[in-house]
Design a protein around this motif. Structure first.
Motif, PDB file in Angstrom:
ATOM      1  N   GLU A  51       0.836  -1.190   0.000  1.00  0.00           N
ATOM      2  CA  GLU A  51       0.000   0.000   0.000  1.00  0.00           C
ATOM      3  C   GLU A  51       0.870   1.239   0.000  1.00  0.00           C
ATOM      4  O   GLU A  51       1.951   1.252   0.572  1.00  0.00           O
ATOM      5  CB  GLU A  51      -0.907   0.036   1.226  1.00  0.00           C
ATOM      6  CG  GLU A  51      -1.981  -1.003   1.219  1.00  0.00           C
ATOM      7  CD  GLU A  51      -2.946  -0.826   2.391  1.00  0.00           C
ATOM      8  OE1 GLU A  51      -2.877   0.203   3.068  1.00  0.00           O
ATOM      9  OE2 GLU A  51      -3.746  -1.733   2.610  1.00  0.00           O
ATOM     10  N   THR A 111     -12.072   0.041  -9.685  1.00  0.00           N
ATOM     11  CA  THR A 111     -12.720   0.211  -8.393  1.00  0.00           C
ATOM     12  C   THR A 111     -13.926   1.123  -8.584  1.00  0.00           C
ATOM     13  O   THR A 111     -14.054   1.789  -9.611  1.00  0.00           O
ATOM     14  CB  THR A 111     -11.777   0.852  -7.355  1.00  0.00           C
ATOM     15  OG1 THR A 111     -11.345   2.122  -7.853  1.00  0.00           O
ATOM     16  CG2 THR A 111     -10.585  -0.029  -7.065  1.00  0.00           C
ATOM     17  N   ARG A 117     -10.061   5.138  -4.114  1.00  0.00           N
ATOM     18  CA  ARG A 117      -8.908   4.252  -4.086  1.00  0.00           C
ATOM     19  C   ARG A 117      -8.477   3.964  -5.512  1.00  0.00           C
ATOM     20  O   ARG A 117      -9.299   3.779  -6.392  1.00  0.00           O
ATOM     21  CB  ARG A 117      -9.239   2.932  -3.405  1.00  0.00           C
ATOM     22  CG  ARG A 117      -9.362   3.020  -1.917  1.00  0.00           C
ATOM     23  CD  ARG A 117      -9.599   1.637  -1.359  1.00  0.00           C
ATOM     24  NE  ARG A 117      -9.697   1.700   0.066  1.00  0.00           N
ATOM     25  CZ  ARG A 117      -8.779   1.252   0.885  1.00  0.00           C
ATOM     26  NH1 ARG A 117      -7.695   0.693   0.408  1.00  0.00           N
ATOM     27  NH2 ARG A 117      -8.927   1.349   2.178  1.00  0.00           N
ATOM     28  N   LYS A 119      -6.188   1.127  -7.484  1.00  0.00           N
ATOM     29  CA  LYS A 119      -5.547  -0.175  -7.302  1.00  0.00           C
ATOM     30  C   LYS A 119      -4.729  -0.481  -8.547  1.00  0.00           C
ATOM     31  O   LYS A 119      -5.185  -0.292  -9.667  1.00  0.00           O
ATOM     32  CB  LYS A 119      -6.595  -1.272  -7.075  1.00  0.00           C
ATOM     33  CG  LYS A 119      -7.298  -1.152  -5.747  1.00  0.00           C
ATOM     34  CD  LYS A 119      -8.172  -2.345  -5.507  1.00  0.00           C
ATOM     35  CE  LYS A 119      -8.833  -2.273  -4.150  1.00  0.00           C
ATOM     36  NZ  LYS A 119      -9.623  -3.452  -3.881  1.00  0.00           N
TER      37      LYS A 119
END
Length: 122
Positions: A51, A111, A117, A119
């Motif tokens: 992350e 997403t 977010r 990804k």
């Protein structure tokens, strides 16, 4: 008890051995294990973070690079991918064995638009 004599292999004939972990027939290699057993025993992602946090200005929609610099990028653009990859710890450094990690492919994972977010598939 005496071992049976070794029979010579005909030219062009494939020799196979059994995987030392699961016992399936494979072509001989230096580890004497099949690819699935080898993948289950070694972790190529060791030392690479999973992350990272990027900051986006809510007013101008620009992304924070470093040292007070901001860059304007469209979502799922090449520039934003570069910014994301630069912020992942461990990609640009040598691993414990001294070898650098080589990135082959990276892509976006979809997403929900409101999730805030991003990804990335590496």
């Amino acid at each position: 008890m005496q071992a049976p004599p070794i029979q010579p292999v005909e030219p062009g004939k494939m020799v196979s051995i059994l995987c030392c972990m699961c016992g399936i027939p494979i072509a001989p290699n230096s580890a004497n294990t099949c690819s699935s057993c080898l993948a289950s025993q070694s972790d190529v992602t060791r030392g690479i973070s999973t992350e990272a946090t990027l900051h986006q200005c809510r007013g101008c929609q620009r992304w924070h690079m470093d040292a007070g610099k901001w860059i304007g990028c469209e979502l799922e653009s090449r520039e934003l991918m570069t910014l994301c990859l630069k912020n992942i710890n461990g990609l640009n450094k040598s691993t414990n064995g001294g070898e650098k990690v080589r990135l082959i492919d990276a892509g976006w994972i979809w997403t929900e638009p409101h999730s805030m977010r991003l990804k990335v598939r590496l």
